[in-house]
Design a protein around this motif. Structure first.
Motif, short mmCIF file in Angstrom:
data_model
loop_
_atom_site.label_atom_id
_atom_site.label_comp_id
_atom_site.label_asym_id
_atom_site.label_seq_id
_atom_site.Cartn_x
_atom_site.Cartn_y
_atom_site.Cartn_z
N HIS A 90 19.11 -36.30 -25.12
CA HIS A 90 19.13 -37.25 -24.29
C HIS A 90 20.18 -38.21 -24.20
CE1 HIS A 90 17.19 -39.60 -21.26
NE2 HIS A 90 17.42 -40.66 -21.66
N LEU A 91 20.97 -38.24 -23.06
CA LEU A 91 22.12 -39.21 -22.79
C LEU A 91 22.01 -40.07 -21.75
CD1 LEU A 91 24.98 -36.21 -23.52
CD2 LEU A 91 24.06 -37.88 -25.16
N PRO A 92 22.75 -41.01 -21.76
CA PRO A 92 22.46 -42.13 -20.63
C PRO A 92 23.16 -41.48 -19.48
CG PRO A 92 23.62 -43.22 -22.73
CD PRO A 92 23.36 -41.56 -23.10
N PRO A 93 22.85 -42.37 -18.49
CA PRO A 93 23.43 -41.56 -17.01
C PRO A 93 24.67 -41.03 -17.07
CG PRO A 93 22.09 -43.51 -16.65
CD PRO A 93 22.08 -43.59 -18.12
N LEU A 94 25.14 -40.09 -16.54
CA LEU A 94 26.41 -39.60 -16.37
C LEU A 94 27.24 -40.54 -15.61
CD1 LEU A 94 28.08 -37.04 -16.96
CD2 LEU A 94 27.42 -36.13 -14.77
N THR A 96 28.64 -43.30 -16.77
CA THR A 96 28.51 -44.58 -17.42
C THR A 96 29.44 -44.60 -18.71
OG1 THR A 96 26.54 -44.18 -18.71
CG2 THR A 96 26.36 -45.23 -16.44
N GLU A 98 28.18 -46.10 -21.38
CA GLU A 98 26.92 -45.89 -22.35
C GLU A 98 27.04 -44.10 -22.64
OE1 GLU A 98 26.30 -47.71 -19.74
OE2 GLU A 98 26.33 -49.57 -20.85
N TYR A 99 27.03 -43.55 -21.39
CA TYR A 99 27.27 -42.06 -21.37
C TYR A 99 28.36 -41.56 -22.29
CZ TYR A 99 27.80 -37.32 -20.38
OH TYR A 99 28.12 -35.70 -20.57
N ARG A 100 29.80 -42.04 -22.01
CA ARG A 100 30.82 -41.63 -22.60
C ARG A 100 30.79 -42.05 -24.22
NH1 ARG A 100 32.69 -42.74 -17.48
NH2 ARG A 100 32.91 -44.97 -17.69
N TYR A 103 28.17 -39.55 -25.42
CA TYR A 103 28.49 -37.99 -25.60
C TYR A 103 29.70 -37.88 -26.50
CZ TYR A 103 30.66 -33.70 -24.25
OH TYR A 103 31.05 -32.22 -24.30
#
Length: 169
Positions: A90-94, A96, A98-100, A103
């Motif tokens: 589970h990753l934060p919203p693409l 953002t 936070e996602y980077r 990832y």
């Protein structure tokens, strides 16, 4: 002086012509073949792979690798692949920050693998090279024309196999 230039040009043309004929002779002994892959390991994704440096795909065929027209003993291929042991993390919203960050951390868990395997004997009919990714980072290859799961297909390993608790050394 002009004679030296003309002699040099003639030599260059002859050299290039002989190089082309050698390349044609070598290429006539091999043919282009598609590359494809099948992942048999449940809970793990094969992100990418290559055979002798030529990229393959798990979503259909990709082109191409040169395969000798006639099989010979000792015929091998070098396979490299990258796996994601947590493909459903589970990753934060693409898009953002936070996602980077998440990832980037997730990508550090990717695993790189490499092996050299024999190409099984084939006759005149061969339809590309299919790599089967199996548990314990094992691979098998085939050149047959029938599709996976058909009666004549040589690799019978089921899909969605689980990794054993320990792999052979």
């Amino acid at each position: 002086m002009a004679r030296k230039i003309i002699t040099g040009c003639v030599f260059l043309v002859l050299f290039m012509a002989s190089s082309c004929s050698q390349a044609t002779a070598t290429n006539s002994e091999s043919s282009a073949a598609n590359i494809s892959g099948i992942n048999h390991v449940a809970g793990q994704t094969v992100n990418l792979f290559s055979i002798n440096g030529y990229g393959g795909t798990l979503t259909g065929n990709s082109c191409c690798i040169m395969i000798p027209d006639k099989w010979r003993p000792g015929l091998k291929v070098h396979i490299e692949w990258e796996t994601d042991p947590e493909p459903y993390a589970h990753l934060p919203p693409l898009g953002t920050d936070e996602y980077r960050k998440a990832y980037a951390l997730h990508k550090t868990k990717y695993q790189q693998h490499s092996t050299i395997v024999d190409i099984p004997q084939y006759g005149k009919e061969r339809c590309g090279l299919t790599v089967h990714f199996l548990p314990c980072n094992q691979v098998k290859v085939t050149t047959v024309c029938s599709g996976y799961g058909t009666p004549n297909y040589p690799i019978k390993a089921p899909l969605k196999m689980k990794e054993p608790a320990s792999c052979p050394a």
